[in-house]
Motif scaffolding. Sequence first.
Motif, mmCIF file in Angstrom:
data_model
loop_
_atom_site.group_PDB
_atom_site.id
_atom_site.type_symbol
_atom_site.label_atom_id
_atom_site.label_comp_id
_atom_site.label_asym_id
_atom_site.label_seq_id
_atom_site.Cartn_x
_atom_site.Cartn_y
_atom_site.Cartn_z
ATOM 1 N N ALA B 337 6.466 6.913 -3.692
ATOM 2 C CA ALA B 337 7.127 6.944 -4.829
ATOM 3 C C ALA B 337 7.411 5.339 -5.281
ATOM 4 C CB ALA B 337 8.401 7.825 -4.924
ATOM 5 N N ALA B 338 8.240 4.699 -4.357
ATOM 6 C CA ALA B 338 8.666 3.275 -4.573
ATOM 7 C C ALA B 338 7.341 2.362 -4.387
ATOM 8 C CB ALA B 338 9.549 2.677 -3.045
ATOM 9 N N MET B 339 6.455 2.866 -3.615
ATOM 10 C CA MET B 339 5.389 1.800 -3.698
ATOM 11 C C MET B 339 4.657 1.948 -5.139
ATOM 12 S SD MET B 339 2.611 0.740 -1.213
ATOM 13 C CE MET B 339 0.821 0.169 -1.632
ATOM 14 N N MET B 340 4.374 3.286 -5.573
ATOM 15 C CA MET B 340 3.688 3.368 -6.862
ATOM 16 C C MET B 340 4.382 2.569 -8.041
ATOM 17 S SD MET B 340 0.902 5.243 -7.512
ATOM 18 C CE MET B 340 0.510 4.235 -9.120
ATOM 19 N N LEU B 341 5.887 2.850 -8.072
ATOM 20 C CA LEU B 341 6.510 2.276 -8.964
ATOM 21 C C LEU B 341 6.253 0.518 -8.788
ATOM 22 C CD1 LEU B 341 9.832 3.984 -8.409
ATOM 23 C CD2 LEU B 341 8.526 3.954 -10.452
ATOM 24 N N LEU B 342 6.450 0.049 -7.659
ATOM 25 C CA LEU B 342 5.904 -1.497 -7.724
ATOM 26 C C LEU B 342 4.641 -1.782 -8.190
ATOM 27 C CD1 LEU B 342 7.304 -2.658 -4.314
ATOM 28 C CD2 LEU B 342 8.161 -3.320 -6.631
ATOM 29 N N ILE B 343 3.795 -0.919 -7.900
ATOM 30 C CA ILE B 343 2.317 -1.189 -8.290
ATOM 31 C C ILE B 343 2.163 -1.246 -9.866
ATOM 32 C CG2 ILE B 343 -0.063 -0.525 -8.099
ATOM 33 C CD1 ILE B 343 0.167 -0.340 -5.112
ATOM 34 N N ASP B 344 2.842 -0.256 -10.218
ATOM 35 C CA ASP B 344 2.683 0.045 -11.614
ATOM 36 C C ASP B 344 3.399 -1.107 -12.599
ATOM 37 O OD1 ASP B 344 1.969 1.619 -13.945
ATOM 38 O OD2 ASP B 344 4.045 1.924 -14.167
ATOM 39 N N THR B 345 4.438 -1.487 -11.841
ATOM 40 C CA THR B 345 5.450 -2.411 -12.726
ATOM 41 C C THR B 345 4.530 -3.727 -12.557
ATOM 42 O OG1 THR B 345 7.246 -1.586 -12.045
ATOM 43 C CG2 THR B 345 7.389 -3.749 -12.515
ATOM 44 N N LEU B 346 3.813 -4.083 -11.623
ATOM 45 C CA LEU B 346 2.904 -5.109 -11.439
ATOM 46 C C LEU B 346 1.943 -5.058 -12.498
ATOM 47 C CD1 LEU B 346 2.727 -5.892 -7.696
ATOM 48 C CD2 LEU B 346 3.880 -7.439 -9.290
ATOM 49 N N ALA B 347 1.149 -3.626 -12.362
ATOM 50 C CA ALA B 347 0.129 -3.545 -13.278
ATOM 51 C C ALA B 347 0.305 -4.036 -14.674
ATOM 52 C CB ALA B 347 -0.386 -2.214 -13.032
ATOM 53 N N ARG B 348 1.467 -3.718 -15.192
ATOM 54 C CA ARG B 348 1.794 -3.965 -16.569
ATOM 55 C C ARG B 348 2.264 -5.144 -16.965
ATOM 56 N NH1 ARG B 348 6.861 -1.753 -17.497
ATOM 57 N NH2 ARG B 348 7.589 -0.856 -15.767
ATOM 58 N N THR B 349 2.818 -6.108 -15.805
ATOM 59 C CA THR B 349 3.560 -7.108 -16.047
ATOM 60 C C THR B 349 2.995 -8.413 -15.850
ATOM 61 O OG1 THR B 349 4.639 -6.769 -14.122
ATOM 62 C CG2 THR B 349 6.011 -6.363 -16.087
ATOM 63 N N MET B 350 2.014 -8.350 -15.050
ATOM 64 C CA MET B 350 1.285 -9.590 -14.169
ATOM 65 C C MET B 350 0.613 -10.567 -15.303
ATOM 66 S SD MET B 350 0.023 -8.381 -10.287
ATOM 67 C CE MET B 350 -1.235 -9.605 -10.368
ATOM 68 N N THR B 351 -0.326 -9.670 -16.173
ATOM 69 C CA THR B 351 -1.058 -10.460 -17.112
ATOM 70 C C THR B 351 -0.853 -9.676 -18.728
ATOM 71 O OG1 THR B 351 -2.775 -8.859 -17.085
ATOM 72 C CG2 THR B 351 -2.821 -10.816 -15.609
ATOM 73 N N ALA B 352 -1.189 -10.387 -19.780
ATOM 74 C CA ALA B 352 -1.024 -9.851 -20.873
ATOM 75 C C ALA B 352 -1.409 -8.505 -21.283
ATOM 76 C CB ALA B 352 -1.479 -10.975 -21.894
ATOM 77 N N SER B 353 -2.864 -8.208 -20.975
ATOM 78 C CA SER B 353 -3.220 -6.997 -20.842
ATOM 79 C C SER B 353 -2.910 -5.956 -19.575
ATOM 80 C CB SER B 353 -4.811 -6.875 -21.320
ATOM 81 O OG SER B 353 -5.525 -7.420 -20.116
ATOM 82 N N GLU B 354 -3.032 -4.923 -19.522
ATOM 83 C CA GLU B 354 -2.797 -4.230 -18.454
ATOM 84 C C GLU B 354 -3.984 -4.176 -17.244
ATOM 85 O OE1 GLU B 354 -0.345 -0.517 -19.426
ATOM 86 O OE2 GLU B 354 -0.972 0.034 -17.482
ATOM 87 N N ILE B 355 -3.677 -4.134 -16.043
ATOM 88 C CA ILE B 355 -4.507 -4.103 -15.061
ATOM 89 C C ILE B 355 -4.760 -2.605 -14.364
ATOM 90 C CG2 ILE B 355 -5.105 -4.937 -12.624
ATOM 91 C CD1 ILE B 355 -3.261 -7.313 -13.245
#
Lengths: 266, 381
Positions: B337-355
């Motif tokens: 659960a923790a890992m998925m949260l981190l990855i999803d947060t990165l996915a939507r914050t790293m670049t302007a469009s979602e990864i």
Amino acid sequence: MTLQVKDGTFRYPLSREPILEDINFHVEPGELLAILGPNGAGKTTLMRTMTGLQQWSSGHTEIDGVNLKDMSPREIGRTIAYVPQARSVVSLSLSGLDMVTIGRAAHLGMIAQPGPAEESMAWETLASIGADHLADMPCGNMSGGQFQMILIARALVAEPRIMVLDEPETGLDFHNQMVVLNLLQHLVREKNLVVVMNTHYPAHAIRIADKIILIDRVHRTRFGPVDEVMTEENLGDIFDVDLRISDIEHGDRRVPTVTAIDVRPR
Amino acid sequence: MRPKSLIPMPTYAETSPVEQTGVAAPPVVGRRRPAAGRGWAESFVVSGRLRVWFVLALWGLLIACALISVMAGRYSISLPEILRALGDSVSGQEFTDDRVGSVLFGVRFPRTVLAIFVGAGLAVAGAAFQSVFSNPLATPDTLGVSAGTSVGAVLALIFSWNLLGVQALALLFGLLAMAVTVSIARHRGKTSIVMLVLAGVIVSAIANAVISMLKLMADPTSKLPEITYWLMGSLAGVSFSSIALGVPLIVLGTLGIYLLRWRLNVLALSEDEARAAGLNIRVLRPLVIACATLITASVVSMCGQVGWIGLLVPHCARMLVGNNNRLVIPVSLLLGAAMMLLIDTLARTMTASEIPISVLTALIGAPMFILLLRKTGGNWS
């Protein structure tokens, strides 16, 4: 608790030649049955069929007169403990104690977890065979002898009345072979268990067994008490080897030895 | 009969200190497991149970990740704002800040909740598959279950079915893929590690070919982009109503595996040993496989293919606490659960469009896995 096989015949599906035919034997509590025969004779198949891991094609196994087929997996698990060959160390291996605790599975409900009671039982069993120093070692790191002790402890912790072992002393060093044999003899004499074992060592069978099943290369069997069955003639025929059986006297003990002289052409 | 002397209680002494000192060990009664474990596990496990501080630390990690997930984003929200909005919601008032309220309840909360269940579910499913097949490489991805469920889901997308239909069809095809993989891998009643993974590769290849064919036939203006983006995996666009439909199935599968977690230790043994231990493996094995497939199908139908979690997280858990599934399952659940949260947060914050999620899980997961493997030498075997 008597273990009895009546007219047991086993053949693989689609195969006409039976691996085992008309097997009849019975073992009482406090008796050790050894199964001997050359490679491929059907020793392991006999173990698997008599314990219900494999179904007899015809005939059946009875425990105290009850057909094994009429018992639930859980009942069978509580009555018969099966010790496989120690060479199959699985991946994702547990620690010694966790492995021994598995032996309580047949006594616990489907979703129950082992508690302190089960854990201390596992501890006591390990300690009783002098293997408690293996409790925290991962089974994958153990030697053959160490893992064999864990497997025997796992069988014992289930508090079975019948114990079936597949080549328990094969692959162990000289010391550990004697340790396993002494342990089995202790279980039969003191705990009054029924013990059935496969072995490749005729001398071991003479030393600790009460009854013998010999299986030859064409799957013919001979069942009887040690003194009757384990003769030079019978063993020679079974293994196609010229051999001598003698006793070595040591103090007031007589230790049997079996010495091969030479192979006979098959 | 030959006389049989009474044999004293034998002692196994290959490495036992008893023999070296020549002194008989005192009788041991009611002794318990020593406090010391082994390696890393020593610090986290005591008497076969997780240390309290370790459990608290895992929950702390999960809560911290959940908070970061809620706060971070294009529109960042501070902790007091979250608390205020929560207070407003509980007391039934209008939101003090309407924008914060709608972002939180319309976007962030559903997404965070979904990430928690998806991560926990996939990690537990992976751990279960690994035990049932006693194969450290078994995961929904390697067994072809993910690809199989995707075929079902793509079909349902083309038919424009609702989420329930997508899930049902995904589950059906997932179970089908599972059955095909197992029957290919099973040879003379035995399943080898290599055969199972090979069979999984084959089934995945077939399933992916079918998906490509379906994509070719799909409407290129509406259906094709939908399918393509969905396949890459994303938690975007979830709402509480879609969660209410999908998450119960994940919970059901996870709960089933959680309750059976100690029995997984027995299932991981050879078939003969599991049966000799008194287990009804004809019931238990299919039950666990069904639970794990149910989780996978439900995840795939809600957010596409999310790879790697099922392999990476259980192995991290094993490196932390050893191979006893009694501990591996709960630790995998929290870590996943923790890992998925981190990855999803990165996915939507790293670049302007979602990864896409699967891109990130592979890019982050693979190097992390290599690092752990090198560090421990893969000590699960």
